[in-house]
Design a protein around this motif. Sequence first.
Motif, PDB file in Angstrom:
ATOM      1  N   THR A   1     -23.271   9.032  -8.549  1.00 24.09           N
ATOM      2  CA  THR A   1     -23.605   8.363  -9.814  1.00 24.09           C
ATOM      3  C   THR A   1     -22.916   7.023 -10.015  1.00 24.09           C
ATOM      4  O   THR A   1     -23.395   6.194 -10.787  1.00 24.09           O
ATOM      5  CB  THR A   1     -23.236   9.253 -11.019  1.00 24.09           C
ATOM      6  OG1 THR A   1     -21.804   9.435 -11.053  1.00 24.09           O
ATOM      7  CG2 THR A   1     -23.910  10.607 -10.934  1.00 24.09           C
ATOM      8  N   GLY A   2     -21.792   6.804  -9.344  1.00 25.22           N
ATOM      9  CA  GLY A   2     -20.931   5.672  -9.679  1.00 25.22           C
ATOM     10  C   GLY A   2     -21.556   4.303  -9.547  1.00 25.22           C
ATOM     11  O   GLY A   2     -21.178   3.370 -10.258  1.00 25.22           O
ATOM     12  N   SER A   3     -22.513   4.144  -8.639  1.00 28.12           N
ATOM     13  CA  SER A   3     -23.109   2.827  -8.428  1.00 28.12           C
ATOM     14  C   SER A   3     -24.376   2.620  -9.253  1.00 28.12           C
ATOM     15  O   SER A   3     -25.058   1.611  -9.098  1.00 28.12           O
ATOM     16  CB  SER A   3     -23.437   2.638  -6.939  1.00 28.12           C
ATOM     17  OG  SER A   3     -24.363   3.624  -6.511  1.00 28.12           O
ATOM     18  N   SER A   4     -24.700   3.562 -10.132  1.00 24.08           N
ATOM     19  CA  SER A   4     -25.908   3.447 -10.948  1.00 24.08           C
ATOM     20  C   SER A   4     -25.556   3.602 -12.423  1.00 24.08           C
ATOM     21  O   SER A   4     -24.408   3.856 -12.792  1.00 24.08           O
ATOM     22  CB  SER A   4     -26.921   4.527 -10.551  1.00 24.08           C
ATOM     23  OG  SER A   4     -26.470   5.812 -10.965  1.00 24.08           O
ATOM     24  N   TRP A   5     -26.567   3.465 -13.272  1.00 29.27           N
ATOM     25  CA  TRP A   5     -26.342   3.631 -14.704  1.00 29.27           C
ATOM     26  C   TRP A   5     -25.918   5.052 -15.051  1.00 29.27           C
ATOM     27  O   TRP A   5     -25.321   5.288 -16.104  1.00 29.27           O
ATOM     28  CB  TRP A   5     -27.596   3.251 -15.485  1.00 29.27           C
ATOM     29  CG  TRP A   5     -28.791   4.120 -15.237  1.00 29.27           C
ATOM     30  CD1 TRP A   5     -29.761   3.933 -14.298  1.00 29.27           C
ATOM     31  CD2 TRP A   5     -29.149   5.310 -15.944  1.00 29.27           C
ATOM     32  NE1 TRP A   5     -30.700   4.933 -14.371  1.00 29.27           N
ATOM     33  CE2 TRP A   5     -30.352   5.794 -15.377  1.00 29.27           C
ATOM     34  CE3 TRP A   5     -28.576   6.012 -16.998  1.00 29.27           C
ATOM     35  CZ2 TRP A   5     -30.984   6.944 -15.825  1.00 29.27           C
ATOM     36  CZ3 TRP A   5     -29.207   7.166 -17.450  1.00 29.27           C
ATOM     37  CH2 TRP A   5     -30.390   7.618 -16.869  1.00 29.27           C
ATOM     38  N   LEU A   6     -26.181   6.007 -14.159  1.00 28.05           N
ATOM     39  CA  LEU A   6     -25.763   7.382 -14.411  1.00 28.05           C
ATOM     40  C   LEU A   6     -24.241   7.482 -14.493  1.00 28.05           C
ATOM     41  O   LEU A   6     -23.697   8.257 -15.283  1.00 28.05           O
ATOM     42  CB  LEU A   6     -26.279   8.304 -13.305  1.00 28.05           C
ATOM     43  CG  LEU A   6     -27.795   8.420 -13.145  1.00 28.05           C
ATOM     44  CD1 LEU A   6     -28.131   9.313 -11.959  1.00 28.05           C
ATOM     45  CD2 LEU A   6     -28.434   8.955 -14.414  1.00 28.05           C
ATOM     46  N   GLY A   7     -23.554   6.698 -13.661  1.00 26.48           N
ATOM     47  CA  GLY A   7     -22.098   6.705 -13.690  1.00 26.48           C
ATOM     48  C   GLY A   7     -21.561   6.195 -15.014  1.00 26.48           C
ATOM     49  O   GLY A   7     -20.595   6.738 -15.562  1.00 26.48           O
ATOM     50  N   HIS A   8     -22.181   5.153 -15.536  1.00 26.40           N
ATOM     51  CA  HIS A   8     -21.751   4.623 -16.832  1.00 26.40           C
ATOM     52  C   HIS A   8     -22.004   5.645 -17.935  1.00 26.40           C
ATOM     53  O   HIS A   8     -21.167   5.831 -18.824  1.00 26.40           O
ATOM     54  CB  HIS A   8     -22.494   3.326 -17.137  1.00 26.40           C
ATOM     55  CG  HIS A   8     -22.097   2.701 -18.435  1.00 26.40           C
ATOM     56  ND1 HIS A   8     -20.839   2.202 -18.671  1.00 26.40           N
ATOM     57  CD2 HIS A   8     -22.796   2.525 -19.588  1.00 26.40           C
ATOM     58  CE1 HIS A   8     -20.775   1.728 -19.908  1.00 26.40           C
ATOM     59  NE2 HIS A   8     -21.944   1.916 -20.481  1.00 26.40           N
ATOM     60  N   ARG A   9     -23.132   6.326 -17.870  1.00 30.59           N
ATOM     61  CA  ARG A   9     -23.422   7.363 -18.857  1.00 30.59           C
ATOM     62  C   ARG A   9     -22.400   8.496 -18.765  1.00 30.59           C
ATOM     63  O   ARG A   9     -21.916   9.007 -19.780  1.00 30.59           O
ATOM     64  CB  ARG A   9     -24.846   7.883 -18.624  1.00 30.59           C
ATOM     65  CG  ARG A   9     -25.302   9.054 -19.505  1.00 30.59           C
ATOM     66  CD  ARG A   9     -25.153   8.803 -20.984  1.00 30.59           C
ATOM     67  NE  ARG A   9     -25.763   7.598 -21.464  1.00 30.59           N
ATOM     68  CZ  ARG A   9     -27.028   7.477 -21.853  1.00 30.59           C
ATOM     69  NH1 ARG A   9     -27.834   8.514 -21.777  1.00 30.59           N
ATOM     70  NH2 ARG A   9     -27.486   6.335 -22.326  1.00 30.59           N
ATOM     71  N   LEU A  10     -22.029   8.870 -17.545  1.00 28.65           N
ATOM     72  CA  LEU A  10     -21.012   9.898 -17.342  1.00 28.65           C
ATOM     73  C   LEU A  10     -19.687   9.475 -17.964  1.00 28.65           C
ATOM     74  O   LEU A  10     -19.037  10.259 -18.674  1.00 28.65           O
ATOM     75  CB  LEU A  10     -20.832  10.158 -15.846  1.00 28.65           C
ATOM     76  CG  LEU A  10     -19.699  11.110 -15.435  1.00 28.65           C
ATOM     77  CD1 LEU A  10     -19.960  12.519 -15.959  1.00 28.65           C
ATOM     78  CD2 LEU A  10     -19.540  11.127 -13.915  1.00 28.65           C
ATOM     79  N   LEU A  11     -19.284   8.234 -17.728  1.00 28.09           N
ATOM     80  CA  LEU A  11     -18.019   7.734 -18.266  1.00 28.09           C
ATOM     81  C   LEU A  11     -18.044   7.723 -19.789  1.00 28.09           C
ATOM     82  O   LEU A  11     -17.050   8.071 -20.443  1.00 28.09           O
ATOM     83  CB  LEU A  11     -17.744   6.333 -17.727  1.00 28.09           C
ATOM     84  CG  LEU A  11     -16.410   5.694 -18.124  1.00 28.09           C
ATOM     85  CD1 LEU A  11     -15.240   6.550 -17.661  1.00 28.09           C
ATOM     86  CD2 LEU A  11     -16.307   4.287 -17.536  1.00 28.09           C
ATOM     87  N   GLU A  12     -19.171   7.345 -20.376  1.00 31.20           N
ATOM     88  CA  GLU A  12     -19.292   7.339 -21.836  1.00 31.20           C
ATOM     89  C   GLU A  12     -19.116   8.740 -22.414  1.00 31.20           C
ATOM     90  O   GLU A  12     -18.430   8.930 -23.428  1.00 31.20           O
ATOM     91  CB  GLU A  12     -20.657   6.790 -22.247  1.00 31.20           C
ATOM     92  CG  GLU A  12     -20.770   5.279 -22.187  1.00 31.20           C
ATOM     93  CD  GLU A  12     -22.012   4.796 -22.906  1.00 31.20           C
ATOM     94  OE1 GLU A  12     -21.891   3.942 -23.788  1.00 31.20           O
ATOM     95  OE2 GLU A  12     -23.105   5.293 -22.588  1.00 31.20           O
ATOM     96  N   ILE A  13     -19.739   9.719 -21.783  1.00 33.49           N
ATOM     97  CA  ILE A  13     -19.651  11.088 -22.294  1.00 33.49           C
ATOM     98  C   ILE A  13     -18.227  11.618 -22.162  1.00 33.49           C
ATOM     99  O   ILE A  13     -17.705  12.278 -23.069  1.00 33.49           O
ATOM    100  CB  ILE A  13     -20.659  11.995 -21.568  1.00 33.49           C
ATOM    101  CG1 ILE A  13     -22.083  11.579 -21.940  1.00 33.49           C
ATOM    102  CG2 ILE A  13     -20.427  13.464 -21.917  1.00 33.49           C
ATOM    103  CD1 ILE A  13     -23.166  12.293 -21.160  1.00 33.49           C
ATOM    104  N   VAL A  14     -17.574  11.327 -21.037  1.00 37.02           N
ATOM    105  CA  VAL A  14     -16.183  11.742 -20.852  1.00 37.02           C
ATOM    106  C   VAL A  14     -15.297  11.108 -21.925  1.00 37.02           C
ATOM    107  O   VAL A  14     -14.434  11.774 -22.516  1.00 37.02           O
ATOM    108  CB  VAL A  14     -15.695  11.363 -19.438  1.00 37.02           C
ATOM    109  CG1 VAL A  14     -14.177  11.507 -19.334  1.00 37.02           C
ATOM    110  CG2 VAL A  14     -16.370  12.233 -18.393  1.00 37.02           C
ATOM    111  N   ALA A  15     -15.503   9.818 -22.195  1.00 37.81           N
ATOM    112  CA  ALA A  15     -14.714   9.135 -23.221  1.00 37.81           C
ATOM    113  C   ALA A  15     -14.967   9.750 -24.594  1.00 37.81           C
ATOM    114  O   ALA A  15     -14.044   9.899 -25.407  1.00 37.81           O
ATOM    115  CB  ALA A  15     -15.051   7.643 -23.227  1.00 37.81           C
ATOM    116  N   MET A  16     -16.212  10.115 -24.870  1.00 40.86           N
ATOM    117  CA  MET A  16     -16.549  10.764 -26.138  1.00 40.86           C
ATOM    118  C   MET A  16     -15.805  12.086 -26.296  1.00 40.86           C
ATOM    119  O   MET A  16     -15.257  12.392 -27.357  1.00 40.86           O
ATOM    120  CB  MET A  16     -18.054  11.049 -26.202  1.00 40.86           C
ATOM    121  CG  MET A  16     -18.922   9.882 -26.564  1.00 40.86           C
ATOM    122  SD  MET A  16     -20.634  10.470 -26.672  1.00 40.86           S
ATOM    123  CE  MET A  16     -21.422   9.006 -27.302  1.00 40.86           C
TER     124      MET A  16
END
Length: 214
Positions: free
Chosen positions: A150-165
């Motif tokens: 996921t890290g090189s795609s928008w999925l990685g950013h979405r994952l990071l957002e959810i973790v931060a939430m």
Amino acid sequence: MSPESDALIDLIAQAEALPEPYLITGPQAAYIYHGWLHPVPKIVDVCIPSLEGGKAAWQAALRPPWTVLAQTPTLSQARLASRIVVLEPCLTEKRYERRVMYQGLAFISAEDLCIDLLHNSKTQIGLAEIAALLIKQKDNLDWSYLLDETGSSWLGHRLLEIVAMVNHEAGRVLLETQSLETQIAPPSNIASIHPGTLKEVLRPLRAQWEAANA
């Protein structure tokens, strides 16, 4: 893993006769991993290599009261049937190699399921389901694989957002972010999760992180 539904209990009893290869996916698999959002009890999503021959094989293996479909059931189909398997031709060799066996059934891995949810979830409930999976499986997940995929795609950013939430709402570092931030590429043309939805998305999960903090 969480207790299985009646439909899965039926499949467990027939596990040795099910056509291979396959993976249990969708809400039934998600509930096994997070134990939070109950699936429709009588519907099981199954990923197979191809519908050509695959549907007939499953129809032969599962006798009534099972109904075997190749698409999401209509309301009338769901109402009339007592057990439904929904087949999807999405199985790859890589995912099958990562399968998780539970009670004799082959399940999609938690990491691959998380990737699917990241890609497909567009509602608050869908986002909360990803958070629930991450919270419940945080010590078992192969984070390296998840980041590689996921890290090189928008999925990685979405994952990071959810973790931060999750960490923000929990009031502590429930899920580690340092390694995520160094491996996930900056977002490009992606609509972020609106901050105003944070509490609404994660409020139903409070019991899970309170249990994790106990």
